[in-house]
Design a protein around this motif. Sequence first.
Motif, short mmCIF file in Angstrom:
data_model
loop_
_atom_site.label_atom_id
_atom_site.label_comp_id
_atom_site.label_asym_id
_atom_site.label_seq_id
_atom_site.Cartn_x
_atom_site.Cartn_y
_atom_site.Cartn_z
N ALA A 7 -40.55 -17.06 -49.82
CA ALA A 7 -40.37 -18.41 -49.28
C ALA A 7 -40.62 -18.32 -47.77
O ALA A 7 -40.52 -17.23 -47.20
CB ALA A 7 -38.96 -18.92 -49.55
N PRO A 8 -40.93 -19.43 -47.13
CA PRO A 8 -41.07 -19.39 -45.67
C PRO A 8 -39.80 -18.84 -45.03
O PRO A 8 -38.69 -19.15 -45.49
CB PRO A 8 -41.31 -20.85 -45.29
N SER A 36 -37.97 -14.36 -38.50
CA SER A 36 -38.92 -15.47 -38.39
C SER A 36 -40.29 -15.11 -38.97
O SER A 36 -41.30 -15.65 -38.55
CB SER A 36 -39.05 -15.92 -36.93
N GLY A 37 -40.33 -14.16 -39.91
CA GLY A 37 -41.58 -13.77 -40.54
C GLY A 37 -42.39 -12.76 -39.76
O GLY A 37 -43.48 -12.38 -40.17
N ARG A 38 -41.85 -12.27 -38.63
CA ARG A 38 -42.58 -11.30 -37.80
C ARG A 38 -41.95 -9.92 -37.94
O ARG A 38 -40.78 -9.72 -37.60
CB ARG A 38 -42.56 -11.74 -36.34
N PRO A 39 -42.72 -8.95 -38.45
CA PRO A 39 -42.18 -7.60 -38.63
C PRO A 39 -41.88 -6.93 -37.29
O PRO A 39 -42.66 -7.07 -36.34
CB PRO A 39 -43.30 -6.84 -39.35
N SER A 40 -40.77 -6.21 -37.26
CA SER A 40 -40.44 -5.46 -36.05
C SER A 40 -39.57 -4.26 -36.41
O SER A 40 -38.96 -4.20 -37.46
CB SER A 40 -39.72 -6.34 -35.03
N THR A 57 -47.46 -13.08 -38.23
CA THR A 57 -46.42 -13.73 -39.03
C THR A 57 -46.83 -13.54 -40.48
O THR A 57 -47.96 -13.90 -40.87
CB THR A 57 -46.31 -15.23 -38.70
N LEU A 58 -45.97 -12.96 -41.29
CA LEU A 58 -46.30 -12.64 -42.67
C LEU A 58 -46.48 -13.91 -43.50
O LEU A 58 -45.73 -14.87 -43.35
CB LEU A 58 -45.21 -11.76 -43.29
N GLY A 85 -54.28 0.48 -47.20
CA GLY A 85 -53.84 1.21 -46.02
C GLY A 85 -54.47 0.71 -44.73
O GLY A 85 -54.22 1.25 -43.67
N ARG A 86 -55.27 -0.33 -44.82
CA ARG A 86 -55.93 -0.86 -43.62
C ARG A 86 -54.95 -1.67 -42.78
O ARG A 86 -54.11 -2.40 -43.32
CB ARG A 86 -57.11 -1.74 -44.01
N PRO A 87 -55.08 -1.57 -41.46
CA PRO A 87 -54.18 -2.32 -40.59
C PRO A 87 -54.36 -3.83 -40.75
O PRO A 87 -55.48 -4.31 -40.86
CB PRO A 87 -54.60 -1.90 -39.18
N VAL A 88 -53.26 -4.54 -40.76
CA VAL A 88 -53.28 -6.00 -40.75
C VAL A 88 -53.46 -6.47 -39.31
O VAL A 88 -54.16 -7.44 -39.04
CB VAL A 88 -51.97 -6.57 -41.36
N VAL A 89 -52.81 -5.79 -38.40
CA VAL A 89 -52.94 -6.00 -36.95
C VAL A 89 -52.88 -4.62 -36.30
O VAL A 89 -52.42 -3.66 -36.92
CB VAL A 89 -51.82 -6.89 -36.38
#
Length: 138
Positions: A7-8, A36-40, A57-58, A85-89
């Motif tokens: 879900a959001p 907030s959907g941001r991985p850290s 933001t996922l 395994g490729r980077p998303v960012v």
Amino acid sequence: ADVRLTAPPPAAAGMNVFQLGAAAAGLSQWKVQVDSGRPSCRWSDGTAVVLLVADVTLSVDTWYRIRCTRTGTRFETRVTHPVTGRPVVPPVRQTLAMGPIVPAGSPVIGGKRINATQSDIDTDQFHGDLDTVYFWKA
């Protein structure tokens, strides 16, 4: 950890994936979160703190792999596609001299505490699916 939001993400609440230790002066912590959907990733030796937030933001219903790494003075947060395994960012990195991270207590997965009588703001409950949550310390 592999994560998928179902879900959001709530704007006012954190979403913990893995937490070992607590965030406060004098306390050590190692933490993976998707606030907030941001991985850290967050590390603290009780004095110094490193918080590395990925620049993404996922999306809901998409799997991601979040990896937090400390090697000596180098810290890194990496978000990749779990199959390719490729980077998303690009990875986020910081170098900082920090003492040993020796958190007290047991690891907690999916939130600080899950309690139906408390709101998400109190529990930092993760809203989604988790897979392959792995912690290794040398």
